[in-house]
Design a protein around this motif. Structure first.
Motif, PDB file in Angstrom:
ATOM      1  N   GLY A  12       1.106  -1.304   0.199  1.00 24.37           N
ATOM      2  CA  GLY A  12       0.597  -0.140  -0.153  1.00 24.37           C
ATOM      3  C   GLY A  12       0.917   1.353   0.120  1.00 24.37           C
ATOM      4  N   ALA A  13       0.305   2.528  -0.408  1.00 21.10           N
ATOM      5  CA  ALA A  13       1.635   3.628  -0.688  1.00 21.10           C
ATOM      6  C   ALA A  13       0.089   4.605  -1.228  1.00 21.10           C
ATOM      7  CB  ALA A  13       2.563   3.471  -1.882  1.00 21.10           C
ATOM      8  N   ALA A  14       0.778   5.746  -1.216  1.00 19.03           N
ATOM      9  CA  ALA A  14       0.103   6.511  -1.408  1.00 19.03           C
ATOM     10  C   ALA A  14       1.118   8.090  -1.390  1.00 19.03           C
ATOM     11  CB  ALA A  14      -0.460   7.095  -0.076  1.00 19.03           C
ATOM     12  N   LEU A  15       0.147   8.746  -2.365  1.00 17.58           N
ATOM     13  CA  LEU A  15       0.895  10.242  -3.313  1.00 17.58           C
ATOM     14  C   LEU A  15       0.331  11.199  -2.720  1.00 17.58           C
ATOM     15  CD1 LEU A  15       2.882  11.413  -5.285  1.00 17.58           C
ATOM     16  CD2 LEU A  15       0.399  11.041  -6.388  1.00 17.58           C
ATOM     17  N   VAL A  16       1.238  12.168  -1.916  1.00 17.15           N
ATOM     18  CA  VAL A  16       0.397  13.759  -1.634  1.00 17.15           C
ATOM     19  C   VAL A  16       0.840  14.329  -2.488  1.00 17.15           C
ATOM     20  CG1 VAL A  16       0.621  14.830   0.597  1.00 17.15           C
ATOM     21  CG2 VAL A  16       0.815  12.447   0.928  1.00 17.15           C
ATOM     22  N   VAL A  17       1.012  15.413  -2.912  1.00 14.75           N
ATOM     23  CA  VAL A  17       0.752  16.631  -3.971  1.00 14.75           C
ATOM     24  C   VAL A  17       0.770  17.529  -3.005  1.00 14.75           C
ATOM     25  CG1 VAL A  17       0.403  17.798  -5.965  1.00 14.75           C
ATOM     26  CG2 VAL A  17      -0.018  14.939  -5.719  1.00 14.75           C
ATOM     27  N   GLY A  18       1.882  18.562  -2.614  1.00 13.08           N
ATOM     28  CA  GLY A  18       2.240  19.449  -2.045  1.00 13.08           C
ATOM     29  C   GLY A  18       2.951  19.656  -0.789  1.00 13.08           C
ATOM     30  N   GLY A  19       4.404  19.836  -0.658  1.00  8.35           N
ATOM     31  CA  GLY A  19       4.882  20.438   0.079  1.00  8.35           C
ATOM     32  C   GLY A  19       4.431  21.458   1.590  1.00  8.35           C
ATOM     33  N   GLY A  20       4.050  22.167   1.678  1.00  9.01           N
ATOM     34  CA  GLY A  20       3.096  22.967   2.821  1.00  9.01           C
ATOM     35  C   GLY A  20       2.841  22.485   4.111  1.00  9.01           C
ATOM     36  N   ILE A  21       2.559  22.659   4.770  1.00  9.91           N
ATOM     37  CA  ILE A  21       2.130  22.161   5.844  1.00  9.91           C
ATOM     38  C   ILE A  21       1.196  21.567   6.529  1.00  9.91           C
ATOM     39  CG2 ILE A  21       0.535  24.416   6.743  1.00  9.91           C
ATOM     40  CD1 ILE A  21       3.331  22.438   9.353  1.00  9.91           C
ATOM     41  N   ALA A  22       0.155  21.478   4.968  1.00 13.55           N
ATOM     42  CA  ALA A  22      -0.899  20.337   5.218  1.00 13.55           C
ATOM     43  C   ALA A  22      -0.698  19.266   4.330  1.00 13.55           C
ATOM     44  CB  ALA A  22      -2.188  21.051   4.148  1.00 13.55           C
ATOM     45  N   GLY A  23       0.769  19.439   3.490  1.00 14.75           N
ATOM     46  CA  GLY A  23       1.329  18.121   2.946  1.00 14.75           C
ATOM     47  C   GLY A  23       1.759  17.274   3.924  1.00 14.75           C
ATOM     48  N   MET A  24       2.804  18.088   4.319  1.00 15.02           N
ATOM     49  CA  MET A  24       3.999  17.326   5.445  1.00 15.02           C
ATOM     50  C   MET A  24       3.128  16.217   6.304  1.00 15.02           C
ATOM     51  SD  MET A  24       7.123  19.861   5.907  1.00 15.02           S
ATOM     52  CE  MET A  24       5.591  21.504   6.482  1.00 15.02           C
ATOM     53  N   GLN A  25       2.134  17.332   6.819  1.00 17.16           N
ATOM     54  CA  GLN A  25       0.878  15.977   8.029  1.00 17.16           C
ATOM     55  C   GLN A  25       0.393  15.275   7.527  1.00 17.16           C
ATOM     56  OE1 GLN A  25       1.178  17.069  11.419  1.00 17.16           O
ATOM     57  NE2 GLN A  25       0.496  15.362  11.621  1.00 17.16           N
ATOM     58  N   SER A  26       0.199  15.185   6.147  1.00 17.23           N
ATOM     59  CA  SER A  26      -1.059  14.186   5.749  1.00 17.23           C
ATOM     60  C   SER A  26       0.131  13.442   5.251  1.00 17.23           C
ATOM     61  CB  SER A  26      -1.791  15.075   4.424  1.00 17.23           C
ATOM     62  OG  SER A  26      -2.580  15.951   4.725  1.00 17.23           O
ATOM     63  N   ALA A  27       1.625  13.337   4.657  1.00 16.22           N
ATOM     64  CA  ALA A  27       2.155  12.413   5.062  1.00 16.22           C
ATOM     65  C   ALA A  27       3.038  11.750   5.505  1.00 16.22           C
ATOM     66  CB  ALA A  27       3.362  13.109   3.854  1.00 16.22           C
ATOM     67  N   LEU A  28       3.317  12.581   7.161  1.00 17.74           N
ATOM     68  CA  LEU A  28       2.717  11.864   8.046  1.00 17.74           C
ATOM     69  C   LEU A  28       2.725  11.340   9.246  1.00 17.74           C
ATOM     70  CD1 LEU A  28       5.443  15.647   9.821  1.00 17.74           C
ATOM     71  CD2 LEU A  28       6.323  12.707   9.150  1.00 17.74           C
ATOM     72  N   ASP A  29       1.638  11.659   8.756  1.00 15.79           N
ATOM     73  CA  ASP A  29      -0.128  10.608   9.292  1.00 15.79           C
ATOM     74  C   ASP A  29       0.109   8.879   8.281  1.00 15.79           C
ATOM     75  OD1 ASP A  29      -1.191  12.215  11.195  1.00 15.79           O
ATOM     76  OD2 ASP A  29      -2.275  13.835   9.966  1.00 15.79           O
ATOM     77  N   LEU A  30      -0.225   9.549   7.186  1.00 19.77           N
ATOM     78  CA  LEU A  30       0.251   8.075   6.320  1.00 19.77           C
ATOM     79  C   LEU A  30       1.015   7.134   6.609  1.00 19.77           C
ATOM     80  CD1 LEU A  30      -1.202   9.854   2.825  1.00 19.77           C
ATOM     81  CD2 LEU A  30      -2.561   8.167   4.731  1.00 19.77           C
ATOM     82  N   ALA A  31       2.177   7.940   6.541  1.00 20.11           N
ATOM     83  CA  ALA A  31       3.169   6.959   6.627  1.00 20.11           C
ATOM     84  C   ALA A  31       3.474   6.274   8.405  1.00 20.11           C
ATOM     85  CB  ALA A  31       5.050   8.372   6.667  1.00 20.11           C
ATOM     86  N   ASN A  32       2.893   7.379   9.198  1.00 23.46           N
ATOM     87  CA  ASN A  32       3.602   6.338  10.547  1.00 23.46           C
ATOM     88  C   ASN A  32       1.987   5.362  10.656  1.00 23.46           C
ATOM     89  OD1 ASN A  32       4.787   8.568  12.096  1.00 23.46           O
ATOM     90  ND2 ASN A  32       3.254   9.794  12.007  1.00 23.46           N
ATOM     91  N   ALA A  33       1.080   5.717   9.744  1.00 22.06           N
ATOM     92  CA  ALA A  33      -0.129   4.346   9.673  1.00 22.06           C
ATOM     93  C   ALA A  33       0.747   2.904   9.280  1.00 22.06           C
ATOM     94  CB  ALA A  33      -1.341   5.432   9.370  1.00 22.06           C
ATOM     95  N   GLY A  34       1.710   2.978   8.232  1.00 22.76           N
ATOM     96  CA  GLY A  34       2.315   2.171   8.066  1.00 22.76           C
ATOM     97  C   GLY A  34       2.661   2.002   6.519  1.00 22.76           C
ATOM     98  N   TYR A  35       1.627   3.204   5.459  1.00 18.74           N
ATOM     99  CA  TYR A  35       1.651   3.288   4.129  1.00 18.74           C
ATOM    100  C   TYR A  35       3.211   3.977   3.472  1.00 18.74           C
ATOM    101  CZ  TYR A  35      -2.880   3.094   3.923  1.00 18.74           C
ATOM    102  OH  TYR A  35      -4.545   2.093   4.296  1.00 18.74           O
ATOM    103  N   LEU A  36       3.973   3.634   2.076  1.00 22.15           N
ATOM    104  CA  LEU A  36       4.852   4.132   1.946  1.00 22.15           C
ATOM    105  C   LEU A  36       4.675   5.631   0.843  1.00 22.15           C
ATOM    106  CD1 LEU A  36       8.221   4.343   0.972  1.00 22.15           C
ATOM    107  CD2 LEU A  36       6.550   2.466  -1.004  1.00 22.15           C
ATOM    108  N   VAL A  37       4.777   6.441   1.304  1.00 24.56           N
ATOM    109  CA  VAL A  37       4.602   8.120   1.346  1.00 24.56           C
ATOM    110  C   VAL A  37       5.140   8.563  -0.082  1.00 24.56           C
ATOM    111  CG1 VAL A  37       3.726   9.842   1.640  1.00 24.56           C
ATOM    112  CG2 VAL A  37       2.864   8.006   3.188  1.00 24.56           C
ATOM    113  N   HIS A  38       5.007   8.985  -0.967  1.00 28.20           N
ATOM    114  CA  HIS A  38       5.046   9.847  -2.273  1.00 28.20           C
ATOM    115  C   HIS A  38       4.821  11.090  -1.584  1.00 28.20           C
ATOM    116  CE1 HIS A  38       7.692   6.244  -4.244  1.00 28.20           C
ATOM    117  NE2 HIS A  38       6.621   5.775  -3.546  1.00 28.20           N
ATOM    118  N   LEU A  39       5.818  12.000  -1.330  1.00 29.13           N
ATOM    119  CA  LEU A  39       5.160  13.044  -1.799  1.00 29.13           C
ATOM    120  C   LEU A  39       5.984  14.068  -2.642  1.00 29.13           C
ATOM    121  CD1 LEU A  39       4.458  15.504   0.674  1.00 29.13           C
ATOM    122  CD2 LEU A  39       5.984  15.923   2.043  1.00 29.13           C
TER     123      LEU A  39
END
Length: 402
Positions: A12-39
């Motif tokens: 399972g992987a997720a893609l987050v588009v945007g490196g602002g505060i919202a993008g980083m927090q989303s990436a961290l939440d998904l990564a902590n849930a075990g997903y491989l995240v591409h930011l």
């Protein structure tokens, strides 16, 4: 620019588009849930608009104090793959099974080697408005977006090819060497010219400089004197460049192949330089006793001093190029004999004949072709002429003859 294709792995992987505060927090939440995240962010650093702020509303807290830890956590998280200077180009598939294509812009800096020491920024001669500070102030062409940028790596911003460089047949980086000249770095400017053009001092004197016709400065007053500045780089920088060349390791041949070049004019010497720098064993044959071709035996000294030709050609021979003069191929040695000795042969014989008038009487006594007249005059053996002379033509050859 590189293209990356990212597919959904089995875990399972997720893609987050945007490196602002919202993008980083989303990436961290998904990564902590075990997903491989591409930011993915188009910026050279994560942080977004918040990085440009001093305080945050409504708590009036320091923006960077809040943002810094998240930037560090995002960059160091084992489940987050960061793609800076990148943008999403294509998405295919369906929910749960997406394939995306990411295009990455070049940084022009090897981020594996960059230590962010800042030495490159100190010596960079190009200054531009600082868009991060909304144009309030300037920055260098090589820069970090802001001091706390993540990743902490430098990059060079390029806005396309300048018109002067596009118009130059050799693609010489006029902006680069002019910026260095502006700081008095003539030897460095000459080195930049030599990357694309072996004959800085010569072209600075005789080039018809199409670059100046395209110079954007003409929209305000006059074009920059690009050709004259090229000449200045050579005249004031050649001694420094020669001293640096003596300190550098001597050019050595690394390839077994031997290449013969017939003709020691601009084309032949340019080929000789490029081949020698690539490690080939190069021998140049020419009918004259010294290299230069038309530069030596066609352009009058008032336009091109002989010492300039000597310096320019000697620099190329010092790369390990072997020169055999006073040799006419087809007379003193045959092409077949040369082909037996070398793995490749380059014909760089140039255009040695004048264009005739093609009218009755154009071969009468006293009618001299312009190019042969210039050659004999430049080599110290001018032909006999009368007291009154008519020159037919209005180009460079005609003016030189006159």
């Amino acid at each position: 620019m590189t293209v990356k294709t990212v597919q959904k792995p089995a875990v399972g992987a997720a893609l987050v588009v945007g490196g602002g505060i919202a993008g980083m927090q989303s990436a961290l939440d998904l990564a902590n849930a075990g997903y491989l995240v591409h930011l993915v962010t188009e910026s050279s650093s994560i942080g977004g608009r918040m990085a440009q702020l001093d305080k945050t509303f409504p708590t009036n807290e320091c923006a960077m104090c809040m943002l810094g830890p998240r930037m560090t956590d995002t960059f160091n998280h084992p489940n987050i793959r960061l793609h800076t200077c990148s943008y999403l180009e294509k998405v295919e598939g369906e929910k749960g099974h997406f394939t995306v294509q990411i295009k990455e812009r070049a940084r022009y800096v090897d981020i594996e080697e960059c230590t962010a020491c800042g030495e490159c920024e100190k010596v960079c001669p190009v200054t531009v408005p600082n868009e991060y500070n909304e144009g309030a102030g300037t920055r260098k062409a090589i820069h970090k977006m802001f001091p706390q940028a993540v990743p902490n790596k430098y990059l060079i911003t390029k806005r396309g090819t300048p018109p002067c460089r596009s118009a130059c047949p050799a693609g010489t980086n006029a902006q680069g060497y002019i910026a260095l000249i502006a700081q008095g770095k003539f030897a460095e400017a000459l080195e930049v010219i030599h990357r694309r053009l072996p004959f800085a001092g010569i072209c600075g004197r005789i080039c018809h400089h199409p670059c100046e016709s395209e110079c954007n400065r003409a929209q305000y007053d006059d074009p920059i004197a690009i050709a004259t500045l090229k000449r200045a780089a050579f005249d004031f920088g050649w001694e420094g460049a020669a001293a640096q060349a003596k300190k550098s390791p001597k050019q050595t041949t690394t390839k077994e192949e031997k290449v013969a070049i017939i003709g020691a004019g601009p084309a032949g010497l340019t080929a000789a330089q490029d081949l020698a720098l690539a490690g080939y064993q190069v021998t140049v044959y020419d009918a004259l006793n010294k290299p230069g071709g038309m530069l030596r035996g066609g352009i009058p000294r008032y336009r091109l001093p002989l010492e300039v030709v000597e310096r320019e050609t000697e620099r190329i021979l010092n790369l390990g190029v072997n020169f055999i003069g006073n040799t006419v191929v087809g007379k003193d040695i045959t092409l077949a004999e040369i082909q037996q000795q070398y793995q490749a042969v380059i014909l760089a014989i140039g255009l040695q004949q004048s264009r005739r008038l093609k009218i009755e009487g154009d071969n009468l006594r006293g009618i001299l072709p312009g190019i042969s007249f210039l050659r004999q005059s430049s080599l110290g053996n001018p032909p006999q002429i009368g007291k009154k002379v008519v020159v037919i033509g209005g180009g460079n050859v005609a003016i030189d003859v006159a």
